[in-house]
Write a protein that holds these residues in place. Structure first.
Motif, mmCIF file in Angstrom:
data_model
loop_
_atom_site.group_PDB
_atom_site.id
_atom_site.type_symbol
_atom_site.label_atom_id
_atom_site.label_comp_id
_atom_site.label_asym_id
_atom_site.label_seq_id
_atom_site.Cartn_x
_atom_site.Cartn_y
_atom_site.Cartn_z
ATOM 1 N N LEU A 58 0.814 -1.212 0.000
ATOM 2 C CA LEU A 58 0.000 0.000 0.000
ATOM 3 C C LEU A 58 0.850 1.266 0.000
ATOM 4 N N LEU A 59 2.166 1.075 -0.022
ATOM 5 C CA LEU A 59 3.087 2.210 -0.072
ATOM 6 C C LEU A 59 4.042 2.019 -1.243
ATOM 7 N N PRO A 60 3.549 2.189 -2.468
ATOM 8 C CA PRO A 60 4.375 1.919 -3.651
ATOM 9 C C PRO A 60 5.540 2.882 -3.812
ATOM 10 N N THR A 61 5.498 4.039 -3.130
ATOM 11 C CA THR A 61 6.577 5.005 -3.267
ATOM 12 C C THR A 61 7.614 4.890 -2.139
ATOM 13 N N ALA A 62 7.452 3.917 -1.256
ATOM 14 C CA ALA A 62 8.396 3.761 -0.144
ATOM 15 C C ALA A 62 9.802 3.481 -0.660
ATOM 16 N N ARG A 63 10.778 4.198 -0.119
ATOM 17 C CA ARG A 63 12.179 3.945 -0.499
ATOM 18 C C ARG A 63 12.743 2.728 0.223
ATOM 19 N N VAL A 64 12.132 2.396 1.371
ATOM 20 C CA VAL A 64 12.653 1.311 2.197
ATOM 21 C C VAL A 64 11.529 0.359 2.560
ATOM 22 N N ILE A 65 11.707 -0.930 2.271
ATOM 23 C CA ILE A 65 10.792 -1.967 2.724
ATOM 24 C C ILE A 65 11.603 -2.985 3.512
ATOM 25 N N PHE A 66 10.949 -3.633 4.462
ATOM 26 C CA PHE A 66 11.675 -4.534 5.358
ATOM 27 C C PHE A 66 10.797 -5.691 5.801
ATOM 28 N N TRP A 67 11.395 -6.858 5.895
ATOM 29 C CA TRP A 67 10.741 -8.023 6.495
ATOM 30 C C TRP A 67 11.811 -8.879 7.143
ATOM 31 N N SER A 68 11.375 -9.752 8.051
ATOM 32 C CA SER A 68 12.323 -10.534 8.826
ATOM 33 C C SER A 68 12.422 -11.999 8.424
ATOM 34 N N ARG A 74 8.023 -16.135 1.042
ATOM 35 C CA ARG A 74 7.325 -17.246 0.401
ATOM 36 C C ARG A 74 5.957 -16.807 -0.118
ATOM 37 N N TYR A 75 5.285 -15.939 0.620
ATOM 38 C CA TYR A 75 3.965 -15.461 0.211
ATOM 39 C C TYR A 75 4.043 -14.263 -0.743
ATOM 40 N N TYR A 76 5.004 -13.361 -0.540
ATOM 41 C CA TYR A 76 4.981 -12.071 -1.225
ATOM 42 C C TYR A 76 6.280 -11.722 -1.935
ATOM 43 N N GLY A 77 7.086 -12.728 -2.224
ATOM 44 C CA GLY A 77 8.341 -12.478 -2.919
ATOM 45 C C GLY A 77 8.166 -11.759 -4.238
ATOM 46 N N GLU A 78 7.131 -12.107 -4.989
ATOM 47 C CA GLU A 78 6.902 -11.443 -6.277
ATOM 48 C C GLU A 78 6.601 -9.963 -6.080
ATOM 49 N N ASP A 79 5.881 -9.639 -5.021
ATOM 50 C CA ASP A 79 5.588 -8.233 -4.731
ATOM 51 C C ASP A 79 6.865 -7.490 -4.349
ATOM 52 N N VAL A 80 7.746 -8.167 -3.610
ATOM 53 C CA VAL A 80 9.025 -7.564 -3.256
ATOM 54 C C VAL A 80 9.833 -7.263 -4.508
ATOM 55 N N LEU A 81 9.897 -8.230 -5.413
ATOM 56 C CA LEU A 81 10.671 -8.057 -6.641
ATOM 57 C C LEU A 81 10.124 -6.916 -7.490
ATOM 58 N N ALA A 82 8.801 -6.760 -7.502
ATOM 59 C CA ALA A 82 8.171 -5.744 -8.344
ATOM 60 C C ALA A 82 8.184 -4.354 -7.718
ATOM 61 N N HIS A 83 8.391 -4.276 -6.411
ATOM 62 C CA HIS A 83 8.332 -2.982 -5.732
ATOM 63 C C HIS A 83 9.503 -2.100 -6.154
ATOM 64 N N ALA A 84 9.247 -0.794 -6.223
ATOM 65 C CA ALA A 84 10.255 0.161 -6.700
ATOM 66 C C ALA A 84 11.191 0.645 -5.599
ATOM 67 N N ALA A 85 11.087 0.087 -4.393
ATOM 68 C CA ALA A 85 11.914 0.548 -3.281
ATOM 69 C C ALA A 85 13.395 0.513 -3.626
ATOM 70 N N GLU A 86 14.101 1.539 -3.193
ATOM 71 C CA GLU A 86 15.545 1.615 -3.403
ATOM 72 C C GLU A 86 16.276 0.625 -2.499
ATOM 73 N N PHE A 87 15.727 0.435 -1.295
ATOM 74 C CA PHE A 87 16.336 -0.467 -0.328
ATOM 75 C C PHE A 87 15.320 -1.517 0.107
ATOM 76 N N LYS A 88 15.560 -2.743 -0.276
ATOM 77 C CA LYS A 88 14.733 -3.891 0.111
ATOM 78 C C LYS A 88 15.541 -4.677 1.115
ATOM 79 N N ILE A 89 15.184 -4.512 2.388
ATOM 80 C CA ILE A 89 16.036 -4.959 3.483
ATOM 81 C C ILE A 89 15.434 -6.174 4.179
ATOM 82 N N THR A 90 16.271 -7.124 4.504
ATOM 83 C CA THR A 90 15.849 -8.268 5.293
ATOM 84 C C THR A 90 17.016 -8.747 6.140
ATOM 85 N N ILE A 91 16.703 -9.516 7.184
ATOM 86 C CA ILE A 91 17.738 -10.156 7.981
ATOM 87 C C ILE A 91 17.792 -11.651 7.672
ATOM 88 N N ASN A 92 17.058 -12.059 6.652
ATOM 89 C CA ASN A 92 16.892 -13.479 6.369
ATOM 90 C C ASN A 92 17.705 -13.916 5.161
#
Length: 219
Positions: A58-68, A74-92
Motif C-alpha cells: 500500500l506504499l508503492p513510493t516507499a524507499r525502504v521496505i523490510f521483512w524478517s 514465500r507469500y509475497y516475494g513477487e511483490d518484493v521483486l516488483a516494488h520500486a523501493a531503493e532499499f529492500k532490506i531483510t535479515i533473512n
C-alpha cells in the motif's frame, strides 16, 4: 508485525552498512497493528518510511521496505521483486538467496542478537519482531525522530494485524514477549538524540510518548 521466524545468523552472506538516506529527518515505521485498518495510506506518500511486511503493498513510493522471515518472502516475494523501493532490506539469508536466483540483490542486514540496540550500521537487534528491528534500521538510516504507526502490540476484535493474507502465529504470550523488549531501545536511542513518538493511542507500548496519527503526520 511479524515474528522473527525461519531466520538464520547471516554468516554466509556479506553485509554493508546501512546508508544515512534519512539523515536528520522524521521517519515513519509502518507496522501491522489493527489501528491502521482504516488508514488512508496516501497520507504517507511524501513521508520517509520504513514499510514493514505488507505495508509495502500500500506504499508503492516507499524507499525502504523490510521483512524478517522467509515465510513473508514465500507469500509475497513477487511483490518484493516488483516494488520500486531503493532499499529492500531483510535479515533473512534464505530471502536474499531466493531473490538472487531471480536476479535481484536485497540489502542483507544480519541480526546480532535479540535485546537492546545495535550501534554498528552493518547489523541490527531483532527484539523478536519486525517492528522492533525496523526501529534499529530507521536509526541507522539517520532518523532524528522515529514515528511508530501500527505498533499496537495487542489484540483488537480477535485480530493482531490490519491485514490478512498469510497465517500469523501471534498469541497473547508472544505479544507479551515482544512488548517486553521495547524498553531496551529507550536508553540507546536517547543517547543518540533520537526522539520516538508512538502514533497509536491505544498501544501497549508505554515507553515513548503517544500522539494521534493526525498530529504525527504533521511532524
Amino acid at each position: 508485525m511479524s515474528a522473527v521466524e525461519d531466520t538464520v545468523e547471516s554468516s554466509v552472506l556479506p553485509s554493508t552498512a546501512l546508508p544515512r538516506i534519512y539523515d536528520g529527518t522524521t521517519v515513519y515505521c509502518v507496522g501491522g497493528g489493527p489501528s491502521l485498518r482504516d488508514f488512508d495510506w496516501k497520507r504517507l506518500r511524501d513521508k520517509n518510511v520504513v514499510a514493514i511486511n505488507r505495508g509495502m503493498q500500500l506504499l508503492p513510493t516507499a524507499r525502504v521496505i523490510f521483512w524478517s522471515d522467509f515465510r513473508f518472502w514465500r507469500y509475497y516475494g513477487e511483490d518484493v521483486l516488483a516494488h520500486a523501493a531503493e532499499f529492500k532490506i531483510t535479515i533473512n539469508d534464505a530471502s536474499v538467496l531466493a531473490a538472487r536466483k531471480c536476479g535481484i540483490e536485497l540489502f542483507n542486514v544480519p541480526h546480532t542478537g535479540c535485546s537492546g540496540f545495535e550501534y554498528d550500521p552493518r547489523g541490527i537487534k531483532h527484539g523478536k519482531n519486525s517492528g522492533y528491528a525496523a526501529i534499529n534500521i530507521a536509526a541507522h538510516l539517520g532518523a532524528k525522530r522515529i514515528v511508530l504507526l501500527g505498533y499496537d502490540m495487542k489484540w483488537s476484535s480477535a485480530a493482531t494485524h490490519w491485514h490478512d493474507g498469510y497465517v500469523t502465529t501471534h498469541t497473547e504470550a508472544k505479544l507479551d514477549g515482544y512488548l517486553a523488549e521495547f524498553p531496551g531501545l529507550v536508553g540507546p536511542l536517547h543517547s543518540l538524540g533520537i526522539e520516538v513518538v508512538n502514533a497509536c493511542e491505544d498501544s501497549r507500548i508505554e515507553c515513548w510518548p503517544r500522539m494521534t496519527i493526525d498530529a504525527a503526520l504533521a511532524l
